[in-house]
Design an enzyme around this catalytic site. Structure first.
Site, PDB file in Angstrom:
ATOM      1  N   ASP A   1      61.887 -45.899 -69.673  1.00  0.00           N
ATOM      2  CA  ASP A   1      60.481 -46.245 -69.876  1.00  0.00           C
ATOM      3  C   ASP A   1      59.548 -45.081 -69.564  1.00  0.00           C
ATOM      4  O   ASP A   1      58.338 -45.216 -69.679  1.00  0.00           O
ATOM      5  CB  ASP A   1      60.090 -47.440 -69.007  1.00  0.00           C
ATOM      6  CG  ASP A   1      60.043 -47.091 -67.525  1.00  0.00           C
ATOM      7  OD1 ASP A   1      61.074 -46.604 -66.999  1.00  0.00           O
ATOM      8  OD2 ASP A   1      58.991 -47.286 -66.892  1.00  0.00           O
TER       9      ASP A   1
ATOM     10  N   ASP B   1      64.158 -49.914 -63.317  1.00  0.00           N
ATOM     11  CA  ASP B   1      62.768 -50.367 -63.204  1.00  0.00           C
ATOM     12  C   ASP B   1      61.980 -49.980 -64.450  1.00  0.00           C
ATOM     13  O   ASP B   1      61.966 -48.819 -64.860  1.00  0.00           O
ATOM     14  CB  ASP B   1      62.110 -49.767 -61.961  1.00  0.00           C
ATOM     15  CG  ASP B   1      62.735 -50.290 -60.678  1.00  0.00           C
ATOM     16  OD1 ASP B   1      62.720 -51.508 -60.471  1.00  0.00           O
ATOM     17  OD2 ASP B   1      63.250 -49.477 -59.893  1.00  0.00           O
TER      18      ASP B   1
ATOM     19  N   ASP C   1      67.834 -46.880 -67.614  1.00  0.00           N
ATOM     20  CA  ASP C   1      67.032 -46.938 -66.396  1.00  0.00           C
ATOM     21  C   ASP C   1      66.919 -48.404 -65.964  1.00  0.00           C
ATOM     22  O   ASP C   1      67.174 -49.319 -66.749  1.00  0.00           O
ATOM     23  CB  ASP C   1      65.653 -46.334 -66.672  1.00  0.00           C
ATOM     24  CG  ASP C   1      64.791 -46.263 -65.431  1.00  0.00           C
ATOM     25  OD1 ASP C   1      65.314 -45.935 -64.351  1.00  0.00           O
ATOM     26  OD2 ASP C   1      63.584 -46.547 -65.536  1.00  0.00           O
TER      27      ASP C   1
END
Length: 259
Positions: free
Chosen positions: A209, A15, A13
């Protein structure tokens, strides 16, 4: 017990893993540099459909992370790939920005509000009542409803902003039709990414995240999953979910030695 296959390919990922509000997170430049140095096939994934891969590569470069545009895989690209496979050379009414419209044009789609095969909803900072009304009428008229991602909010310097999932809910309420979401956690996005780098799930890791998008998508696609604690999900929140990542690490810096 079966032996775990070595990790040969990486999906990560963007961000919350590599960057936060335009700033590189600890170890992110080194992690990408190690992937490049070792010649590991990888893609950087994002549910954001606003920007083209070229735009995102420039933004990452400004933060000190060098990722070629061909190593970026967005929900817009995944959506364009999906509809082009389902209905080649089709027509779509699109609510979105350059990342989505460019991907659809390059996939051979005609963008129109006249008899579209699909209404495709993506991310934009300028949702208009007029465009949403058009989308509602076209869907009620028979157009299929696609959305790039289910995220209900997005980040900004001033706080959360309504995102694709929230606007999709409004259209669904007005039409009685639920969209098909392409982006994470849909494993369709992950499988398309694997195909793009010619990778097998058993030898691929997913770094994210968020438990509800990154880890869930990776798990459902059969990947080895790593949750890093530099973004949305805290270590205490992991216990609330009925599934687990393979490993939890403080940051992507703690994965460099695995590359």
């Amino acid at each position: 017990m079966t032996e775990t296959a070595p990790i040969e390919n990486w999906l990560t990922d963007m961000d919350g893993v590599l960057v936060h509000e335009g700033m590189a997170l600890d170890g992110a430049p080194e992690f990408i540099a190690r992937l490049t140095e070792k010649g590991r096939p990888y893609l950087v994934l994002t549910n954001n459909s606003i920007f083209t891969p070229r735009d995102l590569a420039a933004r990452l470069s400004a933060s000190g992370i060098e990722v070629p545009e061909e190593r970026l895989w967005t929900s817009a690209l995944a959506t364009a790939t999906f509809v082009a496979q389902q209905m080649p050379g089709g027509r779509a009414y699109v609510i979105g920005e350059a990342g989505l419209t460019t991907a659809l044009h390059e996939a051979g789609y005609i963008l129109t509000d006249t008899r579209p095969d699909y209404v495709i909803l993506g991310e934009t900072r300028t949702y208009s009542f007029s465009s949403i009304t058009t989308a509602v009428r076209l869907i009620k008229g028979g157009a299929r409803f696609i959305a790039t991602n289910p995220d209900s909010t997005g980040p900004s310097a001033d706080g959360p902003l309504p995102a694709t999932g929230a606007v999709a809910a409004m259209i669904s309420k007005a039409t009685g039709r639920e969209p098909y979401f392409i982006g994470k956690p849909n494993p369709v996005m992950i499988r398309a990414a694997l195909n793009r780098i010619e990778a097998h799930s058993e030898a691929t890791a997913m770094v994210g995240d968020r438990m509800d998008t990154d880890v869930l998508a990776g798990m459902e696609a059969g990947l080895r999953t790593f949750l890093v604690l530099t973004g949305s999900t805290s270590v205490d929140e992991v216990e609330r979910y009925p599934y687990r990542p393979n490993e939890v690490r403080p940051s992507v810096k703690d994965l460099i030695d695995l590359v």
